[in-house]
Scaffold this motif. Structure first.
Motif, PDB file in Angstrom:
ATOM      1  N   ILE A   1      -8.481  11.189  -1.265  1.00  0.00           N
ATOM      2  CA  ILE A   1      -7.578  12.142  -0.601  1.00  0.00           C
ATOM      3  C   ILE A   1      -8.322  13.007   0.408  1.00  0.00           C
ATOM      4  CG2 ILE A   1      -5.946  12.170  -2.504  1.00  0.00           C
ATOM      5  CD1 ILE A   1      -7.106  14.934  -3.291  1.00  0.00           C
ATOM      6  N   GLY A   2      -9.548  12.590   0.766  1.00  0.00           N
ATOM      7  CA  GLY A   2     -10.296  13.370   1.746  1.00  0.00           C
ATOM      8  C   GLY A   2     -10.586  14.768   1.232  1.00  0.00           C
ATOM      9  N   PRO A   3     -10.602  15.766   2.104  1.00  0.00           N
ATOM     10  CA  PRO A   3     -10.829  17.141   1.652  1.00  0.00           C
ATOM     11  C   PRO A   3      -9.741  17.629   0.699  1.00  0.00           C
ATOM     12  CG  PRO A   3     -11.058  16.946   4.031  1.00  0.00           C
ATOM     13  CD  PRO A   3     -10.458  15.661   3.559  1.00  0.00           C
ATOM     14  N   GLY A   4      -8.575  16.995   0.756  1.00  0.00           N
ATOM     15  CA  GLY A   4      -7.504  17.339  -0.162  1.00  0.00           C
ATOM     16  C   GLY A   4      -6.313  18.001   0.463  1.00  0.00           C
ATOM     17  N   LEU A   5      -6.469  18.605   1.622  1.00  0.00           N
ATOM     18  CA  LEU A   5      -5.346  19.270   2.260  1.00  0.00           C
ATOM     19  C   LEU A   5      -4.447  18.245   2.944  1.00  0.00           C
ATOM     20  CD1 LEU A   5      -7.041  22.461   3.712  1.00  0.00           C
ATOM     21  CD2 LEU A   5      -6.037  22.066   1.462  1.00  0.00           C
ATOM     22  N   PRO A   6      -3.157  18.517   3.008  1.00  0.00           N
ATOM     23  CA  PRO A   6      -2.189  17.509   3.486  1.00  0.00           C
ATOM     24  C   PRO A   6      -2.522  16.903   4.839  1.00  0.00           C
ATOM     25  CG  PRO A   6      -1.040  19.366   2.516  1.00  0.00           C
ATOM     26  CD  PRO A   6      -2.483  19.752   2.554  1.00  0.00           C
ATOM     27  N   GLY A   7      -2.948  17.722   5.787  1.00  0.00           N
ATOM     28  CA  GLY A   7      -3.186  17.215   7.127  1.00  0.00           C
ATOM     29  C   GLY A   7      -4.357  16.267   7.251  1.00  0.00           C
ATOM     30  N   ASP A   8      -5.237  16.244   6.257  1.00  0.00           N
ATOM     31  CA  ASP A   8      -6.426  15.394   6.320  1.00  0.00           C
ATOM     32  C   ASP A   8      -6.362  14.221   5.351  1.00  0.00           C
ATOM     33  OD1 ASP A   8      -8.009  16.807   8.302  1.00  0.00           O
ATOM     34  OD2 ASP A   8      -8.106  18.413   6.831  1.00  0.00           O
ATOM     35  N   MET A   9      -5.178  13.943   4.827  1.00  0.00           N
ATOM     36  CA  MET A   9      -4.985  12.805   3.941  1.00  0.00           C
ATOM     37  C   MET A   9      -4.282  11.691   4.706  1.00  0.00           C
ATOM     38  SD  MET A   9      -3.015  12.776   0.254  1.00  0.00           S
ATOM     39  CE  MET A   9      -3.098  14.562   0.318  1.00  0.00           C
ATOM     40  N   THR A  10      -4.666  10.453   4.472  1.00  0.00           N
ATOM     41  CA  THR A  10      -4.007   9.359   5.168  1.00  0.00           C
ATOM     42  C   THR A  10      -2.585   9.171   4.655  1.00  0.00           C
ATOM     43  OG1 THR A  10      -4.675   7.607   3.636  1.00  0.00           O
ATOM     44  CG2 THR A  10      -6.237   8.195   5.392  1.00  0.00           C
ATOM     45  N   GLN A  11      -1.741   8.623   5.498  1.00  0.00           N
ATOM     46  CA  GLN A  11      -0.370   8.338   5.077  1.00  0.00           C
ATOM     47  C   GLN A  11      -0.357   7.331   3.942  1.00  0.00           C
ATOM     48  OE1 GLN A  11       2.429   9.959   6.413  1.00  0.00           O
ATOM     49  NE2 GLN A  11       3.283   9.104   4.537  1.00  0.00           N
ATOM     50  N   ARG A  12      -1.279   6.381   3.977  1.00  0.00           N
ATOM     51  CA  ARG A  12      -1.389   5.398   2.902  1.00  0.00           C
ATOM     52  C   ARG A  12      -1.646   6.075   1.566  1.00  0.00           C
ATOM     53  NH1 ARG A  12      -0.206   0.644   0.499  1.00  0.00           N
ATOM     54  NH2 ARG A  12      -2.004  -0.353  -0.458  1.00  0.00           N
TER      55      ARG A  12
ATOM     56  N   GLN B   1      -4.628  18.136  -8.079  1.00  0.00           N
ATOM     57  CA  GLN B   1      -3.177  18.287  -8.260  1.00  0.00           C
ATOM     58  C   GLN B   1      -2.653  19.439  -7.409  1.00  0.00           C
ATOM     59  OE1 GLN B   1      -1.567  18.267 -12.277  1.00  0.00           O
ATOM     60  NE2 GLN B   1      -3.284  17.019 -13.011  1.00  0.00           N
ATOM     61  N   GLU B   2      -3.425  20.527  -7.372  1.00  0.00           N
ATOM     62  CA  GLU B   2      -3.014  21.677  -6.550  1.00  0.00           C
ATOM     63  C   GLU B   2      -2.924  21.282  -5.082  1.00  0.00           C
ATOM     64  OE1 GLU B   2      -4.917  25.917  -5.068  1.00  0.00           O
ATOM     65  OE2 GLU B   2      -5.566  25.072  -6.986  1.00  0.00           O
ATOM     66  N   PHE B   3      -3.918  20.557  -4.586  1.00  0.00           N
ATOM     67  CA  PHE B   3      -3.889  20.097  -3.203  1.00  0.00           C
ATOM     68  C   PHE B   3      -2.661  19.231  -2.941  1.00  0.00           C
ATOM     69  CE2 PHE B   3      -8.815  20.235  -2.931  1.00  0.00           C
ATOM     70  CZ  PHE B   3      -8.767  21.580  -2.603  1.00  0.00           C
ATOM     71  N   LEU B   4      -2.380  18.316  -3.859  1.00  0.00           N
ATOM     72  CA  LEU B   4      -1.319  17.329  -3.649  1.00  0.00           C
ATOM     73  C   LEU B   4       0.077  17.938  -3.737  1.00  0.00           C
ATOM     74  CD1 LEU B   4      -2.910  14.423  -5.711  1.00  0.00           C
ATOM     75  CD2 LEU B   4      -2.619  14.495  -3.218  1.00  0.00           C
ATOM     76  N   ARG B   5       0.179  19.130  -4.314  1.00  0.00           N
ATOM     77  CA  ARG B   5       1.480  19.794  -4.387  1.00  0.00           C
ATOM     78  C   ARG B   5       1.790  20.599  -3.123  1.00  0.00           C
ATOM     79  NH1 ARG B   5      -0.159  20.533 -10.041  1.00  0.00           N
ATOM     80  NH2 ARG B   5       1.224  19.228 -11.308  1.00  0.00           N
ATOM     81  N   ARG B   6       0.783  20.804  -2.289  1.00  0.00           N
ATOM     82  CA  ARG B   6       0.971  21.663  -1.120  1.00  0.00           C
ATOM     83  C   ARG B   6       1.983  21.111  -0.143  1.00  0.00           C
ATOM     84  NH1 ARG B   6      -3.657  25.400   0.711  1.00  0.00           N
ATOM     85  NH2 ARG B   6      -4.530  26.071  -1.270  1.00  0.00           N
ATOM     86  N   ASP B   7       2.056  19.785  -0.043  1.00  0.00           N
ATOM     87  CA  ASP B   7       3.015  19.210   0.902  1.00  0.00           C
ATOM     88  C   ASP B   7       4.046  18.338   0.205  1.00  0.00           C
ATOM     89  OD1 ASP B   7       1.447  17.063   0.194  1.00  0.00           O
ATOM     90  OD2 ASP B   7       1.445  16.182   2.208  1.00  0.00           O
ATOM     91  N   GLY B   8       4.140  18.457  -1.121  1.00  0.00           N
ATOM     92  CA  GLY B   8       5.137  17.690  -1.842  1.00  0.00           C
ATOM     93  C   GLY B   8       4.710  16.282  -2.196  1.00  0.00           C
ATOM     94  N   THR B   9       3.428  15.942  -1.998  1.00  0.00           N
ATOM     95  CA  THR B   9       2.961  14.631  -2.455  1.00  0.00           C
ATOM     96  C   THR B   9       3.155  14.521  -3.956  1.00  0.00           C
ATOM     97  OG1 THR B   9       1.322  14.574  -0.679  1.00  0.00           O
ATOM     98  CG2 THR B   9       1.006  13.036  -2.489  1.00  0.00           C
ATOM     99  N   LEU B  10       2.918  15.618  -4.678  1.00  0.00           N
ATOM    100  CA  LEU B  10       3.316  15.750  -6.077  1.00  0.00           C
ATOM    101  C   LEU B  10       4.337  16.878  -6.180  1.00  0.00           C
ATOM    102  CD1 LEU B  10      -0.033  15.480  -8.104  1.00  0.00           C
ATOM    103  CD2 LEU B  10       1.734  13.731  -7.827  1.00  0.00           C
ATOM    104  N   PRO B  11       5.255  16.800  -7.150  1.00  0.00           N
ATOM    105  CA  PRO B  11       6.244  17.870  -7.314  1.00  0.00           C
ATOM    106  C   PRO B  11       5.576  19.187  -7.702  1.00  0.00           C
ATOM    107  CG  PRO B  11       6.885  15.896  -8.526  1.00  0.00           C
ATOM    108  CD  PRO B  11       5.471  15.693  -8.098  1.00  0.00           C
TER     109      PRO B  11
END
Length: 309
Positions: free
Chosen positions: A25-36, A54-64
């Protein structure tokens, strides 16, 4: 069910199996994660990730969202979640995302063997599992562990796919400008699995060979590593110390970077803040370039001039 439209489907013998995705997931923030990476995580039946990831992935709704509703209640967006403690100290959270159930398992350093075995069994039962790794899974990440465990457990029947991500060397270099435009290498200073004699040999070889060097795990022996490189490189060679590259204030220590020299690098020990710290050691060609806004590091590729282009 498949985590993506182009998921594994090689024949009838594989159709009852899921896929184990090791997702960077790269650095973890939404803008630096690939769409894949986002697609695989969103559509997986089970996601294995640390609390921080998990905290990073919830920032943009990747996780609920974790605290959107009480356990088992339905959210206004049609999703729901619940959490149950595990007997081994982990936590399983159930979520309803995209019209189906998704389980989220907390990963910790001491449970990697058990989590790998659980992932294998889930895949055998037809689930797609996203095992989350920060940065890139192949750069001091989790991919080798999964392959080692698969060999140990005879899990050759389990489909495995690696989803790449931006590693700290690349994220930090982007913030610094263009310090990796010529040949470079990465070296981990962790001696948990490799003895210091081997690490020293690699440091010396990299320094002699003219690589730009990016050091990981600088919380261990970074002063010692710098002194070894100083034996082969001039003290005025440019060095950057950077923390939590591309994570802003979301990382463990907060994102920052310092440009100094090889001779003065050990004087900045207050900037070495833990596992999120990396050192970039330039070559004799690496130089500081400034504009009206900030300072950058640039390592020209072969010392080319504009006319060479």
């Amino acid at each position: 069910m498949s985590a993506t439209d182009d998921a594994h489907d090689d024949g009838d013998s594989d159709r009852d199996l899921g896929t184990l995705y090791v997702v960077g997931i790269g650095p973890g923030l939404p803008g630096d994660m690939t769409q894949r990476a986002k697609d695989v995580i969103r559509n997986a039946d089970c996601v294995i990730a640390s609390n921080l990831y998990q905290e990073f992935l919830r920032r943009d709704g990747t996780l609920p969202p974790e605290d959107a509703v009480a356990d088992g209640d339905e959210r206004t967006d049609g999703s729901r979640s619940s959490s149950d403690p595990r007997s081994d100290g982990g936590t399983v959270a159930s979520a309803f995302q995209g019209g189906r159930d998704q389980e989220i398992i907390r990963s910790t350093m001491g449970r990697q063997i058990e989590l790998a075995r659980e992932a294998f069994e889930r895949v055998r039962n037809g689930e797609d599992v996203a095992h989350v790794s920060g940065g890139d899974p192949n750069v001091y990440g989790k991919s080798d562990l999964l392959f080692v465990m698969a060999r140990e457990d005879g899990a050759e029947d389990v489909p495995i796919e690696i989803v790449p991500g931006v590693t700290a060397a690349l994220g930090g270099a982007a913030n610094l400008g263009a310090p990796l435009s010529n040949d470079f290498c990465t070296i981990s200073l962790s001696d948990k699995w490799r003895g210091w004699a081997e690490i020293e040999e690699k440091l010396r070889a990299a320094a002699i060979s003219g690589f730009v060097i990016v050091l990981y795990n600088c919380w261990r022996n970074y002063e010692r590593a710098v002194e070894i490189v100083r034996e082969e490189r001039s003290d005025d060679v440019r060095v950057a110390i950077f923390n939590d590259a591309c994570r802003g204030d979301a990382g463990r220590n907060g994102e920052d970077q310092t440009i100094t020299t090889l001779g003065e690098a050990v004087e900045h020990d207050d900037q070495v803040a833990g596992m999120g710290t990396s050192l970039l050691i330039g070559t004799h060609e690496t130089e500081v370039w400034e504009n009206d806004y900030e300072r950058f590091l640039v390592t020209p590729r072969g010392g080319r001039d504009v006319d060479d282009f």
